[in-house]
Design a protein around this motif. Structure first.
Motif, PDB file in Angstrom:
ATOM      1  N   GLU A  35       0.832  -1.214   0.000  1.00  0.00           N
ATOM      2  CA  GLU A  35       0.000   0.000   0.000  1.00  0.00           C
ATOM      3  C   GLU A  35       0.861   1.258   0.000  1.00  0.00           C
ATOM      4  OE1 GLU A  35      -3.320   2.578   0.339  1.00  0.00           O
ATOM      5  OE2 GLU A  35      -3.231   0.449  -0.176  1.00  0.00           O
ATOM      6  N   THR A  36       1.960   1.244   0.742  1.00  0.00           N
ATOM      7  CA  THR A  36       2.821   2.425   0.843  1.00  0.00           C
ATOM      8  C   THR A  36       3.837   2.517  -0.292  1.00  0.00           C
ATOM      9  OG1 THR A  36       4.386   1.243   2.278  1.00  0.00           O
ATOM     10  CG2 THR A  36       2.604   2.471   3.357  1.00  0.00           C
ATOM     11  N   GLY A  37       3.933   1.486  -1.116  1.00  0.00           N
ATOM     12  CA  GLY A  37       4.870   1.498  -2.233  1.00  0.00           C
ATOM     13  C   GLY A  37       6.254   0.991  -1.896  1.00  0.00           C
ATOM     14  N   THR A  38       6.479   0.548  -0.660  1.00  0.00           N
ATOM     15  CA  THR A  38       7.778  -0.010  -0.296  1.00  0.00           C
ATOM     16  C   THR A  38       8.069  -1.251  -1.121  1.00  0.00           C
ATOM     17  OG1 THR A  38       7.526   0.822   1.965  1.00  0.00           O
ATOM     18  CG2 THR A  38       9.139  -0.921   1.618  1.00  0.00           C
ATOM     19  N   THR A 220      -4.245  -0.332  11.715  1.00  0.00           N
ATOM     20  CA  THR A 220      -5.145   0.807  11.503  1.00  0.00           C
ATOM     21  C   THR A 220      -5.284   1.159  10.019  1.00  0.00           C
ATOM     22  OG1 THR A 220      -3.288   2.356  11.850  1.00  0.00           O
ATOM     23  CG2 THR A 220      -4.627   1.789  13.778  1.00  0.00           C
ATOM     24  N   GLN A 221      -4.810   0.283   9.146  1.00  0.00           N
ATOM     25  CA  GLN A 221      -4.929   0.539   7.712  1.00  0.00           C
ATOM     26  C   GLN A 221      -6.407   0.562   7.321  1.00  0.00           C
ATOM     27  OE1 GLN A 221      -2.073  -1.535   5.305  1.00  0.00           O
ATOM     28  NE2 GLN A 221      -3.431  -1.601   3.527  1.00  0.00           N
ATOM     29  N   TYR A 222      -6.782   1.530   6.498  1.00  0.00           N
ATOM     30  CA  TYR A 222      -8.207   1.748   6.205  1.00  0.00           C
ATOM     31  C   TYR A 222      -8.827   0.572   5.452  1.00  0.00           C
ATOM     32  CZ  TYR A 222     -12.452   3.673   4.164  1.00  0.00           C
ATOM     33  OH  TYR A 222     -13.746   3.851   3.776  1.00  0.00           O
ATOM     34  N   SER A 223      -8.190   0.165   4.353  1.00  0.00           N
ATOM     35  CA  SER A 223      -8.758  -0.899   3.514  1.00  0.00           C
ATOM     36  C   SER A 223      -7.832  -2.106   3.578  1.00  0.00           C
ATOM     37  CB  SER A 223      -8.876  -0.415   2.065  1.00  0.00           C
ATOM     38  OG  SER A 223      -9.350  -1.446   1.230  1.00  0.00           O
ATOM     39  N   ARG A 224      -8.378  -3.266   4.000  1.00  0.00           N
ATOM     40  CA  ARG A 224      -7.550  -4.453   4.185  1.00  0.00           C
ATOM     41  C   ARG A 224      -8.240  -5.688   3.620  1.00  0.00           C
ATOM     42  NH1 ARG A 224      -5.929  -4.869  10.407  1.00  0.00           N
ATOM     43  NH2 ARG A 224      -8.161  -5.226  10.538  1.00  0.00           N
ATOM     44  N   LEU A 225      -7.451  -6.520   2.954  1.00  0.00           N
ATOM     45  CA  LEU A 225      -7.910  -7.822   2.519  1.00  0.00           C
ATOM     46  C   LEU A 225      -7.408  -8.941   3.447  1.00  0.00           C
ATOM     47  CD1 LEU A 225      -7.353  -7.632  -1.358  1.00  0.00           C
ATOM     48  CD2 LEU A 225      -9.495  -7.333  -0.107  1.00  0.00           C
TER      49      LEU A 225
END
Length: 228
Positions: A35-38, A220-225
């Motif tokens: 999600e953060t692009g790392t 606390t990530q908003y959208s999670r699978l």
């Protein structure tokens, strides 16, 4: 290694993605890193997984699975409880601890149902309801008398397979790319296994702050699978 066919079959069952322990629901922080692009492609995913095999928490987990394997074969239930508590205390985040407990609990429940003779060995861990995945894996491998080196290779390969599958879904990567990545991780898995077999108890350590931060952010990530 000279492994009997029955041991190979036991290992294939224990390390199979079809084993009903819920491993596919966890990303071990990869969902946040993507999600953060790392992590954004096959190369960065391979680098992350390679570093984890070189100095991350999975090495310690595998080393504890090795010790659990040996304790099971001599029936040392006190040592099993010690290593389980030790590994629980090592978890830096709630997500990592709960995922390890859930998978371990699921495997213990399964193995008792299909191998009732193992129950005296695991009864105290079942009662505690907080058995770590590496502990349950090591107990099962020891009870089935799977070759020790093969068991460690299976543990690490199963871990890598699950996380490559996360990358295939989220980055996303093609299935062929994912399989090529897994193939290219084989030298890392072989090297990590050889090193883990030589680790003394006072050498059980990891450089794990990247995973810890990713895991804390995932809570606390908003959208999670995934659940971790």
């Amino acid at each position: 290694m000279n492994i009997e066919s029955s041991q190979i079959l036991y290992l294939l069952q224990l390390a199979s993605p079809a084993l009903p322990v819920g491993a596919y629901t966890y990303s071990e922080g990869l969902e946040t890193l993507i999600e953060t692009g790392t992590i954004s492609n096959a190369s960065s995913l391979k680098h992350w997984l390679g570093q984890e095999l070189s100095c991350g928490a999975v090495r310690v987990d595998a080393a504890v699975a090795l010790r659990t394997y040996k304790c099971t074969q001599i029936g040392d239930t006190a040592a099993l409880e010690y290593w389980n508590s030790w590994l629980s205390a090592l978890r830096e985040t709630e997500e990592l601890r709960l995922s390890s407990w859930q998978m371990g609990r699921s495997l213990l429940k399964l193995i008792v149902e299909i191998e009732p003779g193992i129950e005296p060995i695991v009864s105290s861990l079942i009662a505690g309801n907080a058995c770590n995945w590496a502990i349950a894996f090591g107990i099962t491998a020891g009870y089935w008398q799977i070759d020790l080196t093969a068991a460690l290779l299976g543990y690490l390969h199963s871990w890598a397979t699950n996380l490559v599958a996360v990358g295939v879904k989220l980055i996303p990567l093609g299935q062929t790319v994912g399989q090529n990545l897994l193939l290219n991780l084989q030298p890392n898995i072989e090297l990590a296994t050889a090193e883990i077999l030589r680790l003394a108890d006072d050498e059980l350590s990891s450089c794990n702050w990247g995973l810890s931060l990713a895991s804390m952010m995932h809570e606390t990530q908003y959208s999670r699978l995934f659940r971790s």
